[in-house]
Motif scaffolding. Sequence first.
Motif, PDB file in Angstrom:
ATOM      1  N   VAL A 292       0.848  -1.185   0.000  1.00 54.76           N
ATOM      2  CA  VAL A 292       0.000   0.000   0.000  1.00 54.76           C
ATOM      3  C   VAL A 292       0.884   1.236   0.000  1.00 54.76           C
ATOM      4  O   VAL A 292       1.890   1.288   0.727  1.00 54.76           O
ATOM      5  CB  VAL A 292      -0.938   0.006   1.230  1.00 54.76           C
ATOM      6  CG1 VAL A 292      -1.605   1.355   1.386  1.00 54.76           C
ATOM      7  CG2 VAL A 292      -2.001  -1.075   1.088  1.00 54.76           C
ATOM      8  N   TYR A 293       0.519   2.211  -0.836  1.00 56.36           N
ATOM      9  CA  TYR A 293       1.229   3.501  -0.874  1.00 56.36           C
ATOM     10  C   TYR A 293       0.251   4.578  -0.429  1.00 56.36           C
ATOM     11  O   TYR A 293      -0.851   4.699  -0.972  1.00 56.36           O
ATOM     12  CB  TYR A 293       1.756   3.788  -2.272  1.00 56.36           C
ATOM     13  CG  TYR A 293       2.566   5.057  -2.359  1.00 56.36           C
ATOM     14  CD1 TYR A 293       3.759   5.187  -1.664  1.00 56.36           C
ATOM     15  CD2 TYR A 293       2.134   6.125  -3.137  1.00 56.36           C
ATOM     16  CE1 TYR A 293       4.514   6.355  -1.741  1.00 56.36           C
ATOM     17  CE2 TYR A 293       2.876   7.289  -3.225  1.00 56.36           C
ATOM     18  CZ  TYR A 293       4.062   7.403  -2.522  1.00 56.36           C
ATOM     19  OH  TYR A 293       4.797   8.560  -2.586  1.00 56.36           O
ATOM     20  N   GLY A 374      -4.757   9.925   0.586  1.00 55.36           N
ATOM     21  CA  GLY A 374      -5.035   9.128  -0.603  1.00 55.36           C
ATOM     22  C   GLY A 374      -4.260   7.822  -0.540  1.00 55.36           C
ATOM     23  O   GLY A 374      -3.090   7.810  -0.151  1.00 55.36           O
ATOM     24  N   ILE A 375      -4.898   6.727  -0.949  1.00 51.44           N
ATOM     25  CA  ILE A 375      -4.295   5.401  -0.816  1.00 51.44           C
ATOM     26  C   ILE A 375      -4.455   4.638  -2.128  1.00 51.44           C
ATOM     27  O   ILE A 375      -5.499   4.715  -2.782  1.00 51.44           O
ATOM     28  CB  ILE A 375      -4.969   4.589   0.310  1.00 51.44           C
ATOM     29  CG1 ILE A 375      -5.123   5.427   1.580  1.00 51.44           C
ATOM     30  CG2 ILE A 375      -4.203   3.322   0.609  1.00 51.44           C
ATOM     31  CD1 ILE A 375      -5.979   4.762   2.628  1.00 51.44           C
ATOM     32  N   SER A 376      -3.416   3.887  -2.487  1.00 47.26           N
ATOM     33  CA  SER A 376      -3.512   2.930  -3.585  1.00 47.26           C
ATOM     34  C   SER A 376      -2.658   1.717  -3.223  1.00 47.26           C
ATOM     35  O   SER A 376      -1.817   1.789  -2.334  1.00 47.26           O
ATOM     36  CB  SER A 376      -3.041   3.542  -4.905  1.00 47.26           C
ATOM     37  OG  SER A 376      -3.298   2.642  -5.978  1.00 47.26           O
ATOM     38  N   LEU A 388       1.727   3.897  -9.391  1.00 46.61           N
ATOM     39  CA  LEU A 388       1.166   3.816  -8.047  1.00 46.61           C
ATOM     40  C   LEU A 388       1.149   5.198  -7.384  1.00 46.61           C
ATOM     41  O   LEU A 388       0.199   5.551  -6.679  1.00 46.61           O
ATOM     42  CB  LEU A 388       1.983   2.834  -7.194  1.00 46.61           C
ATOM     43  CG  LEU A 388       1.312   2.326  -5.918  1.00 46.61           C
ATOM     44  CD1 LEU A 388       0.019   1.593  -6.256  1.00 46.61           C
ATOM     45  CD2 LEU A 388       2.233   1.402  -5.148  1.00 46.61           C
ATOM     46  N   ILE A 389       2.203   5.993  -7.618  1.00 46.65           N
ATOM     47  CA  ILE A 389       2.224   7.363  -7.090  1.00 46.65           C
ATOM     48  C   ILE A 389       1.101   8.180  -7.699  1.00 46.65           C
ATOM     49  O   ILE A 389       0.417   8.944  -7.012  1.00 46.65           O
ATOM     50  CB  ILE A 389       3.596   8.011  -7.358  1.00 46.65           C
ATOM     51  CG1 ILE A 389       4.677   7.320  -6.519  1.00 46.65           C
ATOM     52  CG2 ILE A 389       3.573   9.506  -7.057  1.00 46.65           C
ATOM     53  CD1 ILE A 389       6.088   7.775  -6.829  1.00 46.65           C
ATOM     54  N   PHE A 390       0.893   8.021  -9.017  1.00 44.83           N
ATOM     55  CA  PHE A 390      -0.171   8.754  -9.694  1.00 44.83           C
ATOM     56  C   PHE A 390      -1.544   8.409  -9.116  1.00 44.83           C
ATOM     57  O   PHE A 390      -2.374   9.293  -8.867  1.00 44.83           O
ATOM     58  CB  PHE A 390      -0.123   8.434 -11.189  1.00 44.83           C
ATOM     59  CG  PHE A 390      -1.260   9.038 -11.980  1.00 44.83           C
ATOM     60  CD1 PHE A 390      -1.253  10.375 -12.322  1.00 44.83           C
ATOM     61  CD2 PHE A 390      -2.339   8.261 -12.369  1.00 44.83           C
ATOM     62  CE1 PHE A 390      -2.304  10.930 -13.034  1.00 44.83           C
ATOM     63  CE2 PHE A 390      -3.386   8.810 -13.078  1.00 44.83           C
ATOM     64  CZ  PHE A 390      -3.367  10.144 -13.419  1.00 44.83           C
ATOM     65  N   GLU A 391      -1.797   7.124  -8.892  1.00 38.85           N
ATOM     66  CA  GLU A 391      -3.088   6.706  -8.347  1.00 38.85           C
ATOM     67  C   GLU A 391      -3.307   7.263  -6.939  1.00 38.85           C
ATOM     68  O   GLU A 391      -4.393   7.750  -6.608  1.00 38.85           O
ATOM     69  CB  GLU A 391      -3.165   5.183  -8.325  1.00 38.85           C
ATOM     70  CG  GLU A 391      -3.200   4.545  -9.693  1.00 38.85           C
ATOM     71  CD  GLU A 391      -3.135   3.032  -9.644  1.00 38.85           C
ATOM     72  OE1 GLU A 391      -3.260   2.392 -10.707  1.00 38.85           O
ATOM     73  OE2 GLU A 391      -2.963   2.479  -8.539  1.00 38.85           O
ATOM     74  N   SER A 392      -2.271   7.208  -6.104  1.00 44.03           N
ATOM     75  CA  SER A 392      -2.419   7.715  -4.733  1.00 44.03           C
ATOM     76  C   SER A 392      -2.635   9.222  -4.729  1.00 44.03           C
ATOM     77  O   SER A 392      -3.434   9.744  -3.950  1.00 44.03           O
ATOM     78  CB  SER A 392      -1.173   7.361  -3.907  1.00 44.03           C
ATOM     79  OG  SER A 392      -1.019   5.972  -3.793  1.00 44.03           O
ATOM     80  N   ARG A 393      -1.910   9.938  -5.616  1.00 44.14           N
ATOM     81  CA  ARG A 393      -2.084  11.398  -5.666  1.00 44.14           C
ATOM     82  C   ARG A 393      -3.485  11.754  -6.147  1.00 44.14           C
ATOM     83  O   ARG A 393      -4.115  12.689  -5.627  1.00 44.14           O
ATOM     84  CB  ARG A 393      -1.027  12.009  -6.577  1.00 44.14           C
ATOM     85  CG  ARG A 393      -1.201  13.543  -6.711  1.00 44.14           C
ATOM     86  CD  ARG A 393      -0.093  14.189  -7.501  1.00 44.14           C
ATOM     87  NE  ARG A 393       1.120  14.216  -6.689  1.00 44.14           N
ATOM     88  CZ  ARG A 393       2.179  13.474  -6.913  1.00 44.14           C
ATOM     89  NH1 ARG A 393       2.163  12.612  -7.920  1.00 44.14           N
ATOM     90  NH2 ARG A 393       3.241  13.564  -6.157  1.00 44.14           N
ATOM     91  N   PHE A 410      -7.905   4.217  -3.761  1.00 48.22           N
ATOM     92  CA  PHE A 410      -7.984   3.849  -5.169  1.00 48.22           C
ATOM     93  C   PHE A 410      -8.002   2.327  -5.264  1.00 48.22           C
ATOM     94  O   PHE A 410      -7.005   1.673  -4.975  1.00 48.22           O
ATOM     95  CB  PHE A 410      -6.767   4.426  -5.906  1.00 48.22           C
ATOM     96  CG  PHE A 410      -6.758   4.157  -7.382  1.00 48.22           C
ATOM     97  CD1 PHE A 410      -7.201   5.104  -8.274  1.00 48.22           C
ATOM     98  CD2 PHE A 410      -6.284   2.958  -7.882  1.00 48.22           C
ATOM     99  CE1 PHE A 410      -7.182   4.869  -9.632  1.00 48.22           C
ATOM    100  CE2 PHE A 410      -6.269   2.704  -9.244  1.00 48.22           C
ATOM    101  CZ  PHE A 410      -6.716   3.664 -10.123  1.00 48.22           C
ATOM    102  N   LYS A 411      -9.164   1.759  -5.633  1.00 50.39           N
ATOM    103  CA  LYS A 411      -9.305   0.310  -5.694  1.00 50.39           C
ATOM    104  C   LYS A 411      -9.327  -0.142  -7.147  1.00 50.39           C
ATOM    105  O   LYS A 411     -10.120   0.339  -7.941  1.00 50.39           O
ATOM    106  CB  LYS A 411     -10.578  -0.136  -4.984  1.00 50.39           C
ATOM    107  CG  LYS A 411     -10.698  -1.645  -4.842  1.00 50.39           C
ATOM    108  CD  LYS A 411     -11.902  -2.015  -3.987  1.00 50.39           C
ATOM    109  CE  LYS A 411     -11.983  -3.514  -3.770  1.00 50.39           C
ATOM    110  NZ  LYS A 411     -13.152  -3.899  -2.950  1.00 50.39           N
TER     111      LYS A 411
END
Length: 429
Positions: A292-293, A374-376, A388-393, A410-411
Amino acid sequence: MRQINTPKNLITTFMAVLCIIVYFAALIYGAVRIAGNFQDRRNLMENEFRDLEDLASAAGALGFMDEPFIQTIEDAMLSSKTMEGLIISGPNGEYAFERRQGTVINWVNDSPRFKSSFALKTSDLRPLRIEGQRNVNIQALFGLIDYDFLLSSMKQTLLVVLGSLVLAFLTLLFSSLSGDSAAPAVQKQDEMDTPESRRGGGAETDSLIDFESLVGTETKPGTEKAGVKAPPPEETEEEPADQAAEESFEEGPEEKTPQGLYSPRGIGWEEYTRDRLAAELHRCASFEQDLVYIMMEFQNADSLDEDFFRQFAGVAVEFYNLRDLIFELGEWGISIIYPNIDLDQGFVKSEEFHNRVLTRFAGTFQSKNDLCIGISSRAGRLIDAERLIFESREAMQRAMADPVAYIVAFKSDLEKYRNFIASQSKQLP
């Protein structure tokens, strides 16, 4: 994702199965030995008590409860392997004998009584046939457990289990050392899913993040066909959030170049985030673990200062216990790499951390939305750090724009992710 069997995987699987078999075999062996000894001990109790009856009857004929009789009874009890105590009753009273004084007999109104315990067994009251004596009875107390045999059996069992544990550890160590040289082999490429976000803050329904709205209009050259949009390019740092992070970092010229593992704020430098995340993603993919990020920033940062941020970073290190996986994010944010947990666990941990921060700094915040998260997660995908950074941001920005949800996750849907990657690979020249 389906992993191809390699020699290393076959060895690891074989050793795991072997260790499990050895564990169960050692436990069954120990249990069978102890159960057999327990039954043998019950038989020995009966034989020793019968022999003692005959001995007491013969000795009593020469003088009941005189010195030779007492000495004979004590010697017989001490030579016994199971007997812990005796009570002999006669016409003139009751007499008690113990292997160790004060351990198994209580005195009630000058009358001896055996102590009760799960490890002790009391025999039936039996009469002694002594010439010239009437109403002479004997009762014995036996120990059910042979502690020497039990200790010996446990040592043997534990030695076998310890040997298996050492073998399993060496196999795991070998697998870990050789795991960095090869990524997991797959038969099919992963494909893209529709991201689905979860809301925190007591929201009762989940909101959906549409994939095209997430990707935006950024496409790779040569891929704008049939309305299909590619994931964000590798130059993710050109996004406004990354630009803000770089600009805020440049505001302090003394911190422009990272020196050492940690920044003066007590956590990792932001410049190290991408490389460390890529390394952790590779490691988790090798062992088929999730990751998880987490990104978090403050909405109203005008009232914040360096002293507050150091305290906030200290709370994060104390809560997550991952100092080397916590990094600066822009001027007033942090990011966290949390390996070996899934998205739901990461969401729960984020809620707990959010509550702890609001409790610790109650005088600083006016609402829960002052700190947005924000989590991904990797979620079984072969995904790179930039994605993964993009999704969390994106999830964090949705949380900052939502007046209710201060945590957005982000699921991903693995099947749709695979379809997307497959479609993109077909369009590339």
